[in-house]
Design a protein around this motif. Structure first.
Motif, PDB file in Angstrom:
ATOM      1  N   LEU A 348       0.665  -1.561  -0.203  1.00 43.41           N
ATOM      2  CA  LEU A 348       0.011   0.010  -0.144  1.00 43.41           C
ATOM      3  C   LEU A 348       1.022   1.034  -0.060  1.00 43.41           C
ATOM      4  O   LEU A 348       0.223   2.243  -0.730  1.00 43.41           O
ATOM      5  CB  LEU A 348      -1.069  -0.037   1.194  1.00 43.41           C
ATOM      6  N   LEU A 349       1.927   1.357   0.980  1.00 43.03           N
ATOM      7  CA  LEU A 349       2.689   2.652   0.302  1.00 43.03           C
ATOM      8  C   LEU A 349       3.908   2.569  -0.552  1.00 43.03           C
ATOM      9  O   LEU A 349       4.032   3.554  -1.084  1.00 43.03           O
ATOM     10  CB  LEU A 349       3.868   1.804   1.683  1.00 43.03           C
ATOM     11  N   ASP A 350       4.323   1.475  -0.991  1.00 40.32           N
ATOM     12  CA  ASP A 350       4.579   1.300  -2.251  1.00 40.32           C
ATOM     13  C   ASP A 350       4.027   2.363  -3.621  1.00 40.32           C
ATOM     14  O   ASP A 350       4.092   2.783  -4.945  1.00 40.32           O
ATOM     15  CB  ASP A 350       4.921  -0.056  -2.965  1.00 40.32           C
ATOM     16  N   ARG A 351       2.667   2.270  -3.195  1.00 36.20           N
ATOM     17  CA  ARG A 351       1.581   2.854  -4.865  1.00 36.20           C
ATOM     18  C   ARG A 351       0.924   3.826  -4.768  1.00 36.20           C
ATOM     19  O   ARG A 351       0.645   4.487  -5.401  1.00 36.20           O
ATOM     20  CB  ARG A 351       0.260   2.099  -4.470  1.00 36.20           C
ATOM     21  N   ASP A 352       2.288   4.201  -3.226  1.00 37.72           N
ATOM     22  CA  ASP A 352       1.767   5.951  -3.375  1.00 37.72           C
ATOM     23  C   ASP A 352       0.437   6.184  -3.158  1.00 37.72           C
ATOM     24  O   ASP A 352       0.753   7.547  -4.153  1.00 37.72           O
ATOM     25  CB  ASP A 352       2.601   6.807  -3.437  1.00 37.72           C
ATOM     26  N   ILE A 353      -0.806   5.948  -3.156  1.00 35.43           N
ATOM     27  CA  ILE A 353      -2.213   5.953  -2.879  1.00 35.43           C
ATOM     28  C   ILE A 353      -2.531   7.284  -1.716  1.00 35.43           C
ATOM     29  O   ILE A 353      -1.577   7.245  -0.946  1.00 35.43           O
ATOM     30  CB  ILE A 353      -3.022   5.323  -3.279  1.00 35.43           C
ATOM     31  N   ARG A 354      -3.534   7.949  -1.668  1.00 36.86           N
ATOM     32  CA  ARG A 354      -4.043   8.490  -1.069  1.00 36.86           C
ATOM     33  C   ARG A 354      -4.114   8.081   0.782  1.00 36.86           C
ATOM     34  O   ARG A 354      -4.267   7.124   0.967  1.00 36.86           O
ATOM     35  CB  ARG A 354      -5.461   9.241  -0.979  1.00 36.86           C
ATOM     36  N   TYR A 355      -3.434   8.800   1.679  1.00 36.45           N
ATOM     37  CA  TYR A 355      -4.320   7.899   3.017  1.00 36.45           C
ATOM     38  C   TYR A 355      -5.298   7.451   3.203  1.00 36.45           C
ATOM     39  O   TYR A 355      -4.793   5.887   3.399  1.00 36.45           O
ATOM     40  CB  TYR A 355      -2.743   9.117   3.800  1.00 36.45           C
ATOM     41  N   GLY A 356      -6.098   8.503   3.191  1.00 31.91           N
ATOM     42  CA  GLY A 356      -7.475   7.935   3.218  1.00 31.91           C
ATOM     43  C   GLY A 356      -7.534   6.195   2.668  1.00 31.91           C
ATOM     44  O   GLY A 356      -8.400   5.624   3.100  1.00 31.91           O
ATOM     45  N   ALA A 357      -7.379   6.039   1.504  1.00 33.66           N
ATOM     46  CA  ALA A 357      -7.606   4.888   0.703  1.00 33.66           C
ATOM     47  C   ALA A 357      -6.969   4.227   0.406  1.00 33.66           C
ATOM     48  O   ALA A 357      -7.208   3.604   1.178  1.00 33.66           O
ATOM     49  CB  ALA A 357      -7.640   5.401  -1.412  1.00 33.66           C
ATOM     50  N   ALA A 358      -6.061   4.338   1.532  1.00 36.06           N
ATOM     51  CA  ALA A 358      -5.270   3.152   1.774  1.00 36.06           C
ATOM     52  C   ALA A 358      -5.405   2.725   2.936  1.00 36.06           C
ATOM     53  O   ALA A 358      -5.626   1.901   3.089  1.00 36.06           O
ATOM     54  CB  ALA A 358      -3.722   3.704   1.786  1.00 36.06           C
ATOM     55  N   ARG A 359      -5.806   3.508   3.705  1.00 35.38           N
ATOM     56  CA  ARG A 359      -6.556   3.350   5.615  1.00 35.38           C
ATOM     57  C   ARG A 359      -7.394   1.941   4.766  1.00 35.38           C
ATOM     58  O   ARG A 359      -7.985   1.198   5.911  1.00 35.38           O
ATOM     59  CB  ARG A 359      -6.811   4.559   6.210  1.00 35.38           C
ATOM     60  N   GLU A 360      -8.278   2.939   3.735  1.00 39.29           N
ATOM     61  CA  GLU A 360      -9.788   2.010   3.857  1.00 39.29           C
ATOM     62  C   GLU A 360      -9.971   0.755   3.086  1.00 39.29           C
ATOM     63  O   GLU A 360     -10.404   0.083   3.427  1.00 39.29           O
ATOM     64  CB  GLU A 360     -10.619   3.071   2.702  1.00 39.29           C
ATOM     65  N   ALA A 361      -8.680   0.804   2.318  1.00 42.83           N
ATOM     66  CA  ALA A 361      -8.285  -0.903   1.726  1.00 42.83           C
ATOM     67  C   ALA A 361      -8.047  -1.742   3.208  1.00 42.83           C
ATOM     68  O   ALA A 361      -7.713  -3.042   2.480  1.00 42.83           O
ATOM     69  CB  ALA A 361      -7.300  -0.633   0.497  1.00 42.83           C
ATOM     70  N   LEU A 362      -7.183  -1.186   3.480  1.00 36.57           N
ATOM     71  CA  LEU A 362      -6.655  -1.918   4.111  1.00 36.57           C
ATOM     72  C   LEU A 362      -7.000  -3.429   4.944  1.00 36.57           C
ATOM     73  O   LEU A 362      -6.847  -4.325   5.211  1.00 36.57           O
ATOM     74  CB  LEU A 362      -5.387  -0.987   5.906  1.00 36.57           C
ATOM     75  N   PRO A 363      -8.088  -2.595   5.796  1.00 39.19           N
ATOM     76  CA  PRO A 363      -9.478  -3.805   6.396  1.00 39.19           C
ATOM     77  C   PRO A 363      -9.481  -4.734   5.583  1.00 39.19           C
ATOM     78  O   PRO A 363      -9.776  -6.618   5.516  1.00 39.19           O
ATOM     79  CB  PRO A 363     -10.302  -2.872   7.028  1.00 39.19           C
ATOM     80  N   GLN A 364      -9.469  -4.503   4.181  1.00 45.18           N
ATOM     81  CA  GLN A 364     -10.227  -5.108   2.805  1.00 45.18           C
ATOM     82  C   GLN A 364      -8.848  -6.186   2.533  1.00 45.18           C
ATOM     83  O   GLN A 364      -9.135  -7.886   2.465  1.00 45.18           O
ATOM     84  CB  GLN A 364     -10.993  -4.632   1.441  1.00 45.18           C
ATOM     85  N   ARG A 365      -7.646  -5.632   2.459  1.00 45.00           N
ATOM     86  CA  ARG A 365      -6.706  -6.792   1.923  1.00 45.00           C
ATOM     87  C   ARG A 365      -6.509  -7.627   3.054  1.00 45.00           C
ATOM     88  O   ARG A 365      -5.981  -8.936   2.829  1.00 45.00           O
ATOM     89  CB  ARG A 365      -5.433  -6.008   1.925  1.00 45.00           C
TER      90      ARG A 365
END
Length: 697
Positions: A348-365
């Motif tokens: 998620l960090l390497d994709r360099d997407i928005r912090y909030g978008a990554a935070r929303e993606a983390l539980p799904q991952r």
């Protein structure tokens, strides 16, 4: 404006489509067409007003939406009595699309601010933005574009009083400057800014009609019409791409409220009511501004390097996992080990997407990792199971620990409060002295208690975008762009990442400590490196003598720029007056008020209270910048800091030396003076008791 003799303008095309009851006098014939066109416009408006929508709406929501659209249409069809419904006429030699060898008779089109049709649907006035209207602005003797006759109309109030013909296909007729065009440009102006649809020049029209897909940067000196070009470009794009821009939106950004108030009537006069207007400060108003920075601190906060400091500070909130996640479902326990969590976080960090978008993606991952284990054990989970796992308490706790929420305002507050926190994230980006300069001397206890500065709000906006993507519009017009900092450019650029921009400005009029040094640099910060840079050098507003005098400053403030060349035949009124008292400045104002039109008294900000007292003592009523002039009150007292973008028929400029001295450095002061010297349309009186700046010679 005089009415020309009818026989001097006799033309076979006047009898091409006379109608059974057409009068013989060409001017009377045009007045008749004007009256019929106004009647047709009223009928179009009444047709909309009389629509019954009760049988075509399924529910109250649809009814409300349709009613709103109808109300907007009714407003757009308003007939402004003092605004000419059409201002020109084109007589084509051949019918559009016809074979010229066949000799097909051409058509006649009246060019105006909006489309008007009769009861049968036949056009009586063509919108100036329609393709068939383009030759009105671009046709010439050298390239007539199949136009036999171009006719311009002169008006007094809303009455058609004169016309002027140009036979583009007649080699015997020499090219001449249009008198009506000159009169329209020089017409005294009281009230807000007017549209320029009747006077758009070929080089301006090219910019106005450039496509929606590309961005344009217009460098233009005083009086070249860059603001009007930008506004008319919005109107054109809405005409050519209405459905798309209705979905994505348009925005005009100006330097201050006074400027926006001055230009706010241009687009409604063209029938465009939905374009929003704002300042950059409006865009980034996340917190209340109650403080101010030193010039040095503001320059550092406005530097693009601050974007990297903020990016580091935001990403620093991510904490590597130190324990596995265990999800309990029924009698089963599913364990996601630390190394697998680390891989998810790293990706998620390497994709360099928005912090909030990554935070929303983390539980799904994390939930997906659990589902993989379930499938390996023979279960067949679906998307509903994955969503349920993502909402599991253990997963939520892990996400909060690894990727906690970030409040942008609190983040910036900590950077400006905490020297160690700032040093950690500014290392290698800002020097120690720069860090000390932007730290608050007295730390604030909370976001609400902080005395935020305008530059701080831009930092919060940057941090906000790092957390959650900013909504992008279809097209943005940015006026007086030369005064923006790199961080402000980034704030504007975020509003048009998927759209295009029209950037308007003059490098010679940059009056902030962080003023733009080059358009290439500015466009890079805006994210529009591919934008085409156009330069307007023909001056239509400022008289020759005035712009020539003001241009003496250019070698000292912007040596690479081409001086504006006035195309005005009237050299204008220009006078330097040595004065001994403020009463003589008031006398100059009184003298200019005897002329027709608006009068601006421009002075260094520090001298405005003194001049206000002098005007009041003399019984002269005056307005502040942004207040609308009227026939009874035509004098405006303008601080030099608010003069940019405004214009007056006549100007009294008080104490040029004081204008220069009122700025933190000489170059900025000379640029401020250049702005003040170029606000006049017809005449300028410069009054001074102190010696003039030596750069004026």
């Amino acid at each position: 404006m005089s009415t020309p003799p009818a026989d001097a303008h006799a033309d076979p095309t006047d009898r091409a489509h006379p109608g059974p009851d057409a009068p013989d006098d060409p001017l009377l014939r045009e007045r008749t067409h004007l009256g019929e066109s106004r009647a047709a416009l009223r009928a179009m408006r009444e047709d909309v007003e009389n629509l019954d929508i009760r049988d075509v709406t399924a529910n109250w929501v649809n009814a409300a939406v349709l009613q709103r659209q109808m109300d907007e249409r009714i407003k757009a069809l308003a007939d402004l009595s003092h605004t000419p419904l059409f201002f020109g006429r084109l007589d084509y030699l051949h019918a559009p699309g016809a074979d010229k060898a066949e000799g097909a008779e051409g058509e006649r089109f009246y060019i105006g601010r909006r489309h008007v049709h009769d009861a049968e649907g036949d056009p009586m006035v063509i919108d100036w933005r329609a393709p068939v209207s383009q030759p009105f602005y671009r046709a010439s003797k050298k390239e007539p574009m199949d136009v036999g006759l171009r006719r311009r109309f002169g008006y007094t109030g809303g009455d058609l009083t004169a016309y002027e013909d140009e036979h583009l296909s007649d080699p015997a007729e020499t090219a001449a400057t249009s008198k009506l065009l000159q009169q329209e440009i020089e017409r005294p102006r009281v009230g807000p800014m007017r549209d320029i649809v009747a006077t758009i020049q070929p080089e301006q029209d090219e910019i106005v009609r450039s496509g929606l897909g590309g961005s344009v940067c217009v460098q233009g000196g005083p009086g070249t019409g860059k603001t009007a070009v930008g506004l008319h470009r919005v109107a054109y794009l809405l005409y050519a791409h209405r459905d798309r821009l209705a979905r994505t939106g348009t925005l005009v950004i100006g330097p201050n409220k006074s400027f926006l108030h001055y230009i706010e009537q241009v687009l409604p006069a063209l029938g465009e009511l939905e374009v929003k207007q704002a300042t950059v400060d409006d865009l980034v108003a996340h917190v209340e501004v109650r403080g101010a920075d030193t010039a040095t601190a503001a320059v550092i906060k406005g530097d693009a390097r601050m974007a990297e400091v903020l990016r580091r500070a935001v990403r620093a909130h991510v904490t590597p996992p130190d324990e596995p996640v265990v999800v309990v479902r029924g009698s089963r326990r599913w364990r996601v080990p630390v190394y697998e969590l680390e891989e998810i976080v790293r990706e998620l960090l390497d994709r360099d997407i928005r912090y909030g978008a990554a935070r929303e993606a983390l539980p799904q991952r994390i939930a997906h990792a659990v589902l993989v284990q379930m499938e390996r054990s023979g279960e067949a989970p679906d998307d509903r199971v994955q969503d349920a796992v993502a909402r599991n308490g253990a997963v939520k706790a892990a996400v909060k620990a690894i990727w906690p929420p970030v409040d942008p305002a609190r983040l910036v507050l900590r950077l400006l409060n905490d020297a160690d926190f700032l040093a950690l994230h500014a290392e290698g980006v800002l020097g120690e002295d720069e860090q000390k300069e932007i730290l608050w001397a007295k730390p604030a206890r909370s976001v609400k208690a902080a005395r935020w500065s305008p530059a701080d709000t831009v930092l919060i906006d940057e941090a906000t975008d790092l957390v959650q993507r900013t909504h992008s519009l279809g097209h943005v017009v940015l006026d007086e762009a030369q005064d923006l900092s790199p961080m402000q450019y980034r704030a504007v650029g975020r509003r048009c990442t998927t759209g295009s921009a029209t950037v308007l400005g003059d490098l010679a009029q940059g009056t902030t400590p962080w003023a733009t040094r080059s358009w290439a640099e500015a466009l890079a910060h805006l994210g529009k490196e591919e934008a085409v840079v156009e330069e307007l050098t023909a001056g239509f507003r400022v008289p020759t003598d005035v712009i020539t005098y003001a241009s003496r400053l250019l070698p000292h403030i912007a040596p690479g720029l081409t001086p504006v060349a006035s195309v005005r035949e009237n050299p204008g009124f220009f006078e330097l007056r040595a004065t001994a008292a403020d009463t003589e400045v008031v006398d100059a104002c009184r003298e200019l008020l005897r002329q027709e039109g608006s009068v601006g008294l421009i002075a260094a900000d520090a001298r405005v209270p003194l001049l206000a007292e002098a005007l009041a003592a003399a019984g002269l009523t005056y307005l502040g910048p942004g207040e609308e002039t009227t026939p009874d009150t035509r004098l405006t007292l303008v601080p030099a800091s608010l003069a940019k973008g405004l214009e007056y028929d006549y100007v009294v400029l008080d104490e040029p030396r004081a204008v220069v001295d009122g700025e933190p450095d000489e170059r900025t002061g000379l640029r401020r003076l250049y702005v003040a010297l170029t606000r006049a349309v017809s005449g300028l009186i410069v009054t001074h008791a102190a010696p003039l700046p030596p750069q004026l010679g």
